[in-house]
Design an enzyme around this catalytic site. Structure first.
Site, PDB file in Angstrom:
ATOM      1  CE  LYS A   1      -7.261   1.651   3.443  1.00  0.00           C
ATOM      2  NZ  LYS A   1      -6.062   2.145   3.850  1.00  0.00           N
TER       3      LYS A   1
ATOM      4  CB  CYS B   1      -5.055  -1.515   4.203  1.00  0.00           C
ATOM      5  SG  CYS B   1      -3.801  -0.983   5.387  1.00  0.00           S
TER       6      CYS B   1
ATOM      7  CD  GLU C   1      -2.645   1.497   2.802  1.00  0.00           C
ATOM      8  OE1 GLU C   1      -1.683   0.659   3.814  1.00  0.00           O
ATOM      9  OE2 GLU C   1      -3.977   2.143   2.861  1.00  0.00           O
TER      10      GLU C   1
END
Lengths: 416, 416
Positions: free
Chosen positions: A222, A259, A147
């Site tokens: 995300k 994440c 990330e």
């Protein structure tokens, strides 16, 4: 500066080798749980413990892959952990095996956070080059970086100057990787801090998917943004607006769960419903907060959704110029904590690889027969037995302001 | 017959001690993974490995509970594993701690499957009595037995004669447990094979919730039914029709996710949305099939839904009179495989207890402060960041016959 010092560099550029031991407790001098167990247990006990911990059941072994010498030489020269395994699947009668070689890279930053931003980014490019080369030489088909790989994970500071690192989808980080994609006929997933210039310079936490011809296939933003301790990332970017795309590449159907999205079973589910065969989870997470969850969530997602999961976490301690606080009465501090690496790959049959180092840069390669996904769907029938209509109804009901949970109270509760 | 022989009794009633080693591989003479590691590692390494494997982070320890001598005496006399731990939570300013003592029981059957059914059931009642007494004496508030505890897990045979074991919700198994509930002021969850007399003698796989005054609070029927290998349970009963009830008891809000439902993240989610603080997972599952998933799925559910999960699996190998086959070219066989026990409890902070024995009957007790559930919700914010509306839309869309997955194909896919 010696490359060993890159792992933990103070804001002033002085190496702090005593910080090599992560704050969240030592691993007794070993690089990973697996290496500690291997060194401490008898071969027979180690085999049995590995069977239980890595899910190697049914006599199925996780085979190691022999890697090309030039790739191994890069690993020695540049001191990165280099491991490779092969997952097994049944041979089918009507389909050929569909074997894909996947690579994941974990790394620390390359220069102190006090150096000019441009230098920091260039140094990361330079540091990653031999690792990406090793992947390319090893015949990796699909490669994923961690990330926001092109910058320190500065979101803990809540300082806006780090936004300068953000790039458009076709920015220099993408261009840097496109060359490798073309050179090695390799799909590359590049998680960056994105600047959406066309929408008013908005920032996003985005994975760019580069095809094996160097073309940008698309992007994913995300979906779930943490507001936890130092991970107040919504200071910088908000929840993604790209849904749950699955990218059909030359090597298979892939998706990216970035994440914090790994804590959301529905996020994993959605990539599965859209047909993903491999889901990458590029992350940045520290020991004290998440390490006990790390080996659990990815494997559960692989099992529940009958796909492979590739978990990537950055490495090292990143020290920032200005101290910051995360409340809770803790003293101000200049770093997030230790990013514990431990990248690994999980299969839909509940098996998984050992993890890369908790301290060093690393490249994990794995061969996986994507036929295993459908084999597990056929075997366990999770899709068939999922009763999605029940949950669709429940979620719709739950979203209503007047939602009443289905609670059955003991009528004797408030009697003597 | 000596009680030790109860673990693996042949259909003809002759003990088969060589079968004590489970078919799915030995654990090198140890009772559990945890005991193997404790015996093999240095204290320092064992501590570090436990920290990582049991999720004991942030300096938080899993404390053992001192148990009353009469309860320990029962464990010695009747040779069942007896372990007890206490999970920690933060002290709050505006709420008192809400500590509940939970007990879970795993056991093998008591008589060969060739003996009269009534004798088999009575012998199980008799065998469970000292274990339930030990729980009661130890002050357990909420006790849960294993799936279909009042019978052998005969569903592998596909023979209908075993249906005779089925009972209505107010049947003799419930009555047997109601006495203990009253005697010890204890909520008891009793997973049985249910016969729904009012609906045409239909069978269900059901958990009966008995309140601490001995009253039946309600029932939950297993939502997801496996069709996997020997677990063709839909020969006997179908998907439950009771939704996802949460039972508000004197000690907290509890729910039951029966066996195969643990593979379905949506099932876990639904109990969470309805407010469960503890979810019990009474199971019957064998080594070769599921053991690598066992430590993963429950812990993931506890993390993702911010509640406690209590996992229970039966013990031993049950041998049936008539051999049966599960296809796949395997020879016909008279047993399912080894039910590997390994019952354990997981907390919302990703920590968990060690597991009970893989071979012996057992009682696991745990103190848990239910305040930890909300503490974890506040810390991680999974509910707040869940974006349920996105998934409600997706599921509704997915259910349509003309659903098209969100797939982005590389436009260069079919070019040279």
């Amino acid at each position: 500066m010696d490359k060993k010092d890159y792992q933990t560099v103070a804001a002033n550029g002085k190496a702090e080798p005593e910080k090599e031991i992560p704050k969240d407790g030592s691993i007794c001098g070993f690089d990973s749980l697996h290496s500690l167990l291997q060194a401490s247990l008898s071969p027979q006990n180690f085999q049995e413990v590995s069977r239980l911990l890595l899910g190697l059941n049914c006599g199925r072994a996780l085979e190691t892959i022999t890697l090309p010498e030039p790739a191994k030489a890069l690993s020695s020269k540049h001191d990165f952990d280099f491991q490779a395994f092969s997952f097994q699947a049944e041979k089918e009668s009507l389909r050929e095996p569909h074997i894909v070689r996947v690579g994941i890279i974990q790394n620390s930053i390359a220069l102190p956070t006090t150096t000019p931003l441009l230098d920091q980014k260039s140094a990361i490019f330079q540091k990653l080059t031999p690792i990406i080369e090793a992947a390319g030489i090893s015949g990796v088909n699909v490669l994923c970086l961690q990330e926001a790989w092109m910058m320190p994970f500065a979101f803990c500071t809540r300082e806006k100057k780090w936004c300068e690192f953000a790039e458009p989808v076709d920015g220099e980080s993408t261009q840097f990787l496109q060359d490798f994609a073309r050179k090695y006929n390799m799909v590359i997933i590049s998680p960056i801090l994105e600047r959406d210039v066309k929408h008013g310079e908005t920032l996003w936490n985005t994975a760019v998917i580069i095809g094996n011809h160097g073309n940008v296939i698309g992007k994913h933003r995300k979906n779930h943004i943490p507001r936890v301790g130092d991970f107040n990332e919504s200071t910088y970017y908000m929840e993604g607006n790209t849904g749950h795309p699955v990218f059909e590449t030359a090597y298979g159907k892939i998706a990216v769960n970035i994440c914090y999205g790994r804590h959301h079973p529905l996020n994993w589910l959605a990539f599965g419903l859209n047909g993903a065969e491999i889901v990458f989870n590029p992350s940045a997470t520290v020991g004290e907060l998440s390490e006990p969850m790390w080996p659990i969530e990815a494997r559960n997602a692989a099992i529940a959704n009958s796909y492979f999961v590739c978990s990537i976490n950055r490495v090292g301690t990143e020290i920032f110029p200005n101290p910051f606080t995360s409340g809770d009465g803790k003293p101000q501090h200049s770093d997030f904590g230790h990013f514990y690496g431990s990248s690994h790959i999980s299969a839909p049959d509940a098996s998984c690889t050992p993890s890369l180092s908790r301290h060093k840069d690393g490249l994990m390669i794995s061969d996986m027969d994507l036929n295993l996904c459908r084999q597990l769907k056929d075997k366990w029938g999770f899709r068939m037995t999922a009763r999605y209509e029940m949950y669709s109804d429940l979620l719709a009901h739950y979203l209503k302001p007047d939602f009443e949970p289905q609670v059955l109270s003991d009528p004797l509760l408030h009697k003597n």
